[in-house]
Design a protein around this motif. Structure first.
Motif, mmCIF file in Angstrom:
data_model
loop_
_atom_site.group_PDB
_atom_site.id
_atom_site.type_symbol
_atom_site.label_atom_id
_atom_site.label_comp_id
_atom_site.label_asym_id
_atom_site.label_seq_id
_atom_site.Cartn_x
_atom_site.Cartn_y
_atom_site.Cartn_z
ATOM 1 N N UNK A 184 1.088 -1.107 0.052
ATOM 2 C CA UNK A 184 -0.180 0.038 -0.048
ATOM 3 C C UNK A 184 0.809 1.322 0.157
ATOM 4 N N UNK A 185 0.505 2.049 0.836
ATOM 5 C CA UNK A 185 1.412 3.192 0.996
ATOM 6 C C UNK A 185 2.669 3.046 1.978
ATOM 7 N N UNK A 186 2.646 2.286 2.465
ATOM 8 C CA UNK A 186 3.879 1.827 3.503
ATOM 9 C C UNK A 186 4.995 1.322 2.602
ATOM 10 N N UNK A 187 6.124 1.822 3.373
ATOM 11 C CA UNK A 187 7.535 1.292 2.549
ATOM 12 C C UNK A 187 8.719 1.478 3.963
ATOM 13 N N UNK A 188 9.163 0.176 3.980
ATOM 14 C CA UNK A 188 10.205 -0.070 5.151
ATOM 15 C C UNK A 188 11.643 -0.228 4.327
#
Length: 108
Positions: A51-55
């Motif tokens: 989704x809009x999460x990034x790590x």
């Protein structure tokens, strides 16, 4: 080896890891993309997305301190999920990790 369960010194570490995992789908369901670095095979860097999460994760699997430099046109800006300290890492910038150390960045 016997585990000493009375040692609570790592409780904050595990609490932070469990909280981050439960609140961020990218940590358990996201796509994985390796990051090209100057490092040997015992230094691993990759990004995880959902989704809009990034790590971004960087692991030093060596028994000594190691430096690595990103080779990709990459600009990572976020917070260390363990300490909440701001982190910026971009192409050509050196990152130093302690023996068996890691860095986990939640990007904004």
């Amino acid at each position: 080896d016997t585990i000493d369960w009375s040692d609570t010194s790592r409780r904050p570490l595990f609490r932070n890891l469990n909280q981050a995992y439960s609140q961020n789908e990218a940590l358990y369901k996201g796509a994985i993309r390796p990051i090209a670095t100057s490092a040997d095979s015992n230094l691993v860097a990759f990004q995880r997305f959902a989704g809009d999460q990034s790590f971004t994760f960087v692991f030093n699997l060596n028994p000594e301190i190691r430096d690595l430099t990103v080779h990709e046109a990459l600009a990572i800006s976020g917070r260390n999920i363990m300490t909440a300290a701001p982190v910026q890492w971009q192409k050509g910038q050196k990152l130093t990790l302690p023996a068996y150390g890691f860095l986990a960045i939640k990007e904004h």
